[in-house]
Write an enzyme that holds these catalytic residues in place. Structure first.
Site, short mmCIF file in Angstrom:
data_model
loop_
_atom_site.label_atom_id
_atom_site.label_comp_id
_atom_site.label_asym_id
_atom_site.label_seq_id
_atom_site.Cartn_x
_atom_site.Cartn_y
_atom_site.Cartn_z
N ASP A 112 32.14 28.26 45.76
CA ASP A 112 31.34 28.28 44.53
C ASP A 112 31.25 26.91 43.85
O ASP A 112 30.59 26.77 42.82
CB ASP A 112 31.95 29.28 43.53
CG ASP A 112 31.79 30.72 44.03
OD1 ASP A 112 30.83 31.00 44.77
OD2 ASP A 112 32.65 31.56 43.70
N SER A 124 37.22 36.50 39.97
CA SER A 124 37.56 37.35 41.13
C SER A 124 38.70 38.31 40.77
O SER A 124 38.65 39.50 41.10
CB SER A 124 38.00 36.49 42.31
OG SER A 124 36.93 35.73 42.79
N SER A 178 33.58 35.95 54.29
CA SER A 178 33.25 36.52 52.99
C SER A 178 34.37 37.40 52.47
O SER A 178 34.69 38.44 53.05
CB SER A 178 31.96 37.35 53.07
OG SER A 178 31.82 38.11 51.89
C1 S3P Z 1 34.14 36.26 45.65
C2 S3P Z 1 33.83 35.82 46.91
C3 S3P Z 1 32.82 34.79 47.20
C4 S3P Z 1 32.42 34.01 45.95
C5 S3P Z 1 32.22 34.91 44.76
C6 S3P Z 1 33.49 35.67 44.45
C7 S3P Z 1 35.16 37.30 45.47
O1 S3P Z 1 31.65 35.40 47.73
O2 S3P Z 1 31.25 33.25 46.19
O3 S3P Z 1 31.85 34.16 43.62
O4 S3P Z 1 35.65 37.49 44.34
O5 S3P Z 1 35.52 37.95 46.47
P1 S3P Z 1 31.50 35.71 49.31
O6 S3P Z 1 32.50 36.70 49.69
O7 S3P Z 1 30.09 36.23 49.45
O8 S3P Z 1 31.67 34.37 49.97
#
Ligand code: S3P
Length: 444
Positions: free
Chosen positions: A326, A28, A173
Site C-alpha cells: 500500500d 488491517s 494476497s
Molecule cells: C490487506 C491486504 C492487502 C492490502 C490492503 C489490506 C489486509 O490487500 O492492500 O490494504 O488487511 O489483508 P491484498 O490482499 O489484496 O494484497
C-alpha cells in the site's frame, strides 16, 4: 458513501515539520478485531480501533450478521460475538463502501455459513475483482451470483455443511488468504492455504490468540503451508490495535523530504510483513531512528525519529512488494525528491487496488513535473534531487492513498498541489489533515 460532489484540497510549500504524533490504529487489524469479535463466544474489548469509514462499514456488517457492536469511548469498542456457526442472515445488503479488505474478509466469514448475504460497495469497490475470492470460497460449497467478471454487487449463499478446502494462492494476497481461513473456521477438518509469497499474517496471529489451532510450516519450495483446524470455539481476548504503518508513511515521508524537518511518530506497528517501506527509505539514505522497540497487542511496535534527508534512488527488490504493497504511491513521492532513478517492479497488484495505482501515481507525478516511466508491473521514477516543481492538479480516482501521497508532495514541492477529491481520506486516516497541520504542514 456515494459522493455527489468532489472535495478539492490543496497543500502548499511548508516550513520544517516538527513535533511528536501518534497515528491511528492499524486498518488491517481493526477490521479483523471486529470480525474475530463477532466470531468469538462472549465479549471482546478493543482499544485503539481505527474509526475510519472502511472499519465502520465492517462494524455495521457485524451488527447485520447478529453481533452486538458498541462504541464505549474514543477508539474503544466492545463486540458480543455469536460464535463460529452462529451468524444470522442479514436482512439488508452489507455495504462495504470503499473497502476491499472488509468486503473480501466478510465474504469468507459468511461463505461457510448456511445464510444468504448480499455485498455492495462504492464505484471503486464495484470495479475490483472478486473472482479471486469467489473461486476458493465456492470450493467450500458456497454459491455466488455476481455481476459480470465477478464484480459487486454479489450475493452468496453458504452450504448447509461446508467442505474444508486446500488452496494454493495464485496471487500474493492477505485478503484472499484471510477469506479462506475465515471460511475454514466453519468447516470440519483442516483447511489448508499454501502461500508462495508471504503476506501480512495478522489473521493467523489473531486466530491463535483466540484459541484456534493453526500450524504453519514451509514446503520444499519455501511456500508457507498454513493449516487451520476447523470448528473451534473462539475465545475473546482483549485487543490493543497498534498504530498503522501505512498511515505513518505519510508524515514519515513528508519529514524526509521537507528540509529541516525532525519529527517522532509513536507506536508504529513494525510487523515484518508490513515494514518494507521503512527498510526501503533507510536504504535510500533516509535518517530514520527506530526507538523504544516493544510488543503491543502481540505485534512488534516502535517509535520512529525521522529527520529530513538527501535521498538516493535505488532499485526496490520486487520480492519486498507484499510487505509494502500500500506504500508505493508515497514511496514514488519520496523517489521524486531523491537523486537518481528509483526502480519499482513486481507491482501488477497495484492495478486492482482502490484505483489503478500505477497509472494514478504516474499521472500525478507527471502533473507535478516529475518524469516517470510506467511499466506493466512497475514504475521508474526519475528523481529530481529535491527540486520538484509541483503546481499540479491530481486525479485521485476514489483512492485515499493517492490523495494523501500527492498532498505530501505539495508540502515539499516548489508550488502547491491540488487533489480533486479528499473525501476518501476518511476511509483510512480521518485525522490526516489536523495531524499533518500539527507538525507544520500547510493546507491552503
Ligand atoms: C490487506 C491486504 C492487502 C492490502 C490492503 C489490506 C489486509 O490487500 O492492500 O490494504 O488487511 O489483508 P491484498 O490482499 O489484496 O494484497
Amino acid at each position: 458513501m456515494h459522493k455527489l460532489s468532489l472535495q478539492n484540497m490543496a497543500t502548499g510549500p511548508s516550513g520544517p515539520l516538527q513535533g511528536r504524533v501518534r497515528v491511528p490504529g492499524d486498518k488491517s487489524i481493526s477490521h479483523r478485531s471486529l470480525i474475530f469479535g463477532a466470531l468469538c463466544v462472549g465479549e471482546t474489548r478493543i482499544t485503539g480501533l481505527l474509526e475510519g469509514e472502511d472499519v465502520l462499514a465492517t462494524a455495521e456488517a457485524m451488527r447485520r450478521l447478529g453481533a452486538e457492536v458498541n462504541r464505549t469511548g474514543e477508539g474503544a469498542w466492545t463486540v458480543w460475538g455469536v460464535g463460529v456457526g452462529g451468524l444470522s442472515e442479514p436482512v439488508q445488503a452489507l455495504d462495504f463502501g470503499n473497502s476491499g479488505t472488509g468486503c473480501r474478509l466478510v465474504m469468507g466469514m459468511v461463505a461457510s455459513h448456511a445464510i444468504t448475504s448480499t455485498f455492495i460497495g462504492d464505484a471503486s469497490l464495484s470495479k475490483r475483482p472478486m473472482g479471486r475470492v469467489i473461486g476458493p470460497l465456492s470450493e467450500f460449497g458456497a454459491h455466488f451470483q455476481s455481476r459480470d467478471g465477478g464484480r459487486l454487487p454479489l450475493t452468496v449463499t453458504g452450504p448447509a455443511r461446508a467442505m474444508p478446502v486446500v488452496y494454493r494462492l495464485p496471487v500474493a494476497s492477505a485478503q484472499v488468504k484471510s477469506a479462506i481461513l475465515l471460511a475454514g473456521l466453519n468447516a470440519p477438518g483442516e483447511t489448508i492455504v499454501i502461500e508462495p509469497e508471504a503476506t501480512r499474517d495478522h489473521t493467523e496471529r489473531m486466530l491463535r490468540a483466540c484459541g484456534a489451532t493453526v500450524h504453519i510450516e514451509k514446503d520444499e519450495e519455501g511456500a508457507n503451508v498454513i493449516r487451520l483446524v476447523g470448528e473451534p470455539e473462539l475465545k475473546p481476548c482483549p485487543i490493543i490495535v497498534p498504530g498503522d504503518p501505512s498511515s505513518a508513511a505519510f508524515p514519515v515521508v513528508a519529514a524526509l523530504i521537507i528540509p529541516g524537518s525532525e519529527i517522532v511518530v509513536e507506536g508504529i506497528m513494525l510487523n515484518p510483513h508490513r515494514a518494507g517501506l521503512y527498510a526501503t527509505l533507510m536504504e535510500m539514505g533516509g535518517d530514520i531512528e527506530v526507538m523504544n522497540q516493544r510488543e503491543e497487542g502481540g505485534e512488534p511496535v516502535a517509535d520512529l525519529r525521522v529527520r529530513a534527508s538527501a535521498l538516493k534512488g535505488i532499485e526496490v527488490p520486487a520480492e519486498r512488494a507484499p510487505s509494502m504493497i500500500d506504500e508505493y504511491p508515497v514511496l514514488a513521492v519520496a523517489a521524486a525528491f531523491a537523486e537518481g532513478d528509483t526502480i519499482m517492479r513486481g507491482l501488477a497488484e497495484l492495478r486492482v487496488k482502490e484505483s489503478d495505482r500505477l497509472s494514478a501515481t504516474a499521472a500525478g507525478l507527471h502533473a507535478n513535473g516529475v518524469k516517470v516511466r510506467e511499466l506493466e508491473d512497475g514504475l521508474i521514477v526519475e528523481g529530481r534531487a529535491g527540486a520538484v516543481s509541483g503546481g499540479g492538479h491530481v486525479a485521485t480516482h476514489l483512492d485515499h492513498r493517492i490523495a494523501m501521497a500527492f498532498l505530501v508532495l505539495g508540502m515539499a514541492a516548489g508550488r502547491g498541489v491540488t487533489v480533486d477529491d479528499s473525501s476518501m481520506i476518511a476511509t483510512s486516516f480521518p485525522e490526516f489533515v489536523p495531524l499533518m497541520q500539527s507538525l507544520g504542514a500547510r493546507f491552503v
